[in-house]
Design an enzyme around this catalytic site. Structure first.
Site, PDB file in Angstrom:
ATOM      1  CG  ASP A  95      -2.280  -9.417   5.216  1.00  0.00           C
ATOM      2  OD1 ASP A  95      -1.751 -10.523   5.428  1.00  0.00           O
ATOM      3  OD2 ASP A  95      -3.117  -9.219   4.303  1.00  0.00           O
ATOM      4  CG  HIS A  96       1.021 -10.452   2.525  1.00  0.00           C
ATOM      5  ND1 HIS A  96       1.700 -11.604   2.198  1.00  0.00           N
ATOM      6  CD2 HIS A  96      -0.292 -10.733   2.383  1.00  0.00           C
ATOM      7  CE1 HIS A  96       0.833 -12.540   1.871  1.00  0.00           C
ATOM      8  NE2 HIS A  96      -0.383 -12.048   1.987  1.00  0.00           N
ATOM      9  CG  ASP A 117       5.216 -12.805   2.238  1.00  0.00           C
ATOM     10  OD1 ASP A 117       6.016 -13.750   2.058  1.00  0.00           O
ATOM     11  OD2 ASP A 117       4.285 -12.535   1.461  1.00  0.00           O
ATOM     12  CG  HIS A 224      -2.137 -15.689   3.609  1.00  0.00           C
ATOM     13  ND1 HIS A 224      -1.811 -14.362   3.496  1.00  0.00           N
ATOM     14  CD2 HIS A 224      -1.631 -16.104   4.789  1.00  0.00           C
ATOM     15  CE1 HIS A 224      -1.122 -13.998   4.564  1.00  0.00           C
ATOM     16  NE2 HIS A 224      -0.989 -15.028   5.363  1.00  0.00           N
TER      17      HIS A 224
HETATM   18  P1  13P Z   1      -8.383 -13.205  -0.428  1.00  0.00           P
HETATM   19  O1  13P Z   1      -7.889 -12.477  -1.640  1.00  0.00           O
HETATM   20  O2  13P Z   1      -8.841 -14.594  -0.757  1.00  0.00           O
HETATM   21  O3  13P Z   1      -9.402 -12.454   0.314  1.00  0.00           O
HETATM   22  O4  13P Z   1      -7.117 -13.393   0.560  1.00  0.00           O
HETATM   23  C1  13P Z   1      -6.680 -12.310   1.334  1.00  0.00           C
HETATM   24  C2  13P Z   1      -5.407 -12.621   2.047  1.00  0.00           C
HETATM   25  O5  13P Z   1      -4.935 -13.733   2.094  1.00  0.00           O
HETATM   26  C3  13P Z   1      -4.740 -11.478   2.717  1.00  0.00           C
HETATM   27  O6  13P Z   1      -3.488 -11.811   3.225  1.00  0.00           O
END
Ligand code: 13P
Length: 334
Positions: A95-96, A117, A224
């Site tokens: 993620d990211h 990202d 997201h």
């Molecule tokens: P939330 O903070 O809404 O859970 O989003 C998490 C997210 O988008 C992780 O990439």
């Protein structure tokens, strides 16, 4: 069942698939929950919840999660869960990621999907960076998510102020996908990261989703910042000593609607943290003599599993496991 002969990641697991494989099955019908995890209790709750609701899912590891204990420990827990829950079908996703972390995950042979990202860069630079990651990832059969537009809020090392946040431009999205070669696109459509999302009655920008989806038919979009920040959860946290004032999230009916419009991946991190916070605050409040981590840990695993089951109903991914298994197996035999 194997994902295909070109596969070079996760050779030991039959059930870890790419996000592209998940999205091919989900597009237009439902969205896969992409849940962030950091520790063993979350891993167990997550797998139980998805098996109980018969849902495919995406397990997300952020840069912060990889550094929290040690990335090898986190990855070993997922490998173990893959053995403990042989029926689960899921993708392992970064993620990211920045470029360096993406390459680390691609080269590890463990991840089936990464997110690059570079949304804070200029349009052309974002495309150039994404293209480099796509080329490296595709050599190994790994899917790539990119981001265009900027969500507000705080997501670990990524902090974006309300002034900097901007919705995805649909025209640019079309050009971005063609030039970068990414497999899915995270779009800014009105949500933000964290527990403080909308002010007033604001919600998702369905006009923007519709516009992007019509320019990119069949192309998977990612949302997201999708936590709902359940009001009862916030109330219970505050009643047990917390101080979350004015927290709010995405309405669940809006998530369900987006899941049939081309949004195939829905990212949820904050809600899982809220469940953890509520369980632990209540447990220590109600049993002040206890200092054992396991009683609240056990409650958390059950409560987190229940949360996942509920969320998969909202996303429409509940009950899709067998149908996905069949389509993966016919694709592998074709
Ligand atoms: P939330 O903070 O809404 O859970 O989003 C998490 C997210 O988008 C992780 O990439």
């Amino acid at each position: 069942m194997r994902a295909g002969s070109e596969r070079t990641f996760n050779r030991d697991s039959a059930m870890i698939v790419t996000t592209k494989q998940l999205f091919d099955h989900a597009y237009g019908k439902y969205a896969c929950g992409a849940y962030n995890i950091n520790n063993a209790e979350q891993v167990m709750g997550l797998f139980h919840g998805n098996i109980n609701s018969q849902a495919p899912f995406i397990i997300q590891l952020s840069k912060g999660a990889r550094a929290y204990t040690d990335k090898r420990l986190l990855e070993a827990m997922i490998r173990a869960a893959d053995e403990i829950f042989p029926d689960a079908i899921f993708a392992v996703h970064l993620d990211h990621g920045d470029e360096e972390t993406c390459y680390d995950c691609i080269d590890s042979g463990f991840y089936s999907s990464v997110m690059i990202d570079a949304s804070h860069e200029s349009f052309d630079e974002n495309i150039a960076i994404t293209r480099r990651v796509v080329d490296r990832a595709h050599e190994k059969g790994i899917s790539v998510e990119a981001e265009l537009g900027m969500l507000g809020g705080v997501e670990e090392h990524v902090v974006v102020s309300e002034e900097e946040a901007c919705l995805t431009n649909p025209e640019e999205a079309e050009e971005f996908v063609t030039r970068s070669g990414c497999d899915s696109l995270a779009c800014a459509i009105g949500t933000s990261h964290g527990a403080y999302k909308f002010s007033g009655s604001q919600g998702l920008h369905f006009d923007v989703i519709e516009d992007i989806a019509s320019r990119l038919p069949g192309f998977p979009l990612v949302m997201h910042g999708s936590s709902s920040v359940p009001p009862d959860e916030v109330e219970r946290i505050n009643a047990a000593g917390g101080a979350l004032k004015g927290a709010s999230g995405v309405q669940e009916d809006q998530i369900t609607r987006a899941s049939t419009m081309g949004v195939t991946k829905v990212n949820i991190d904050t809600d899982g943290r809220l469940v953890w916070c509520r369980v632990h605050r209540e447990a220590f409040r109600d049993d002040p003599e206890n200092f054992d981590l396991r009683p609240p840990g056990k409650i958390f695993m059950v409560e987190y599993a229940k949360y996942i089951e509920h969320k998969n109903q909202v996303l429409g991914s509940a009950g899709q496991l067998e149908s996905l298994r069949e389509s993966l197996s016919s694709a592998a035999n074709a």
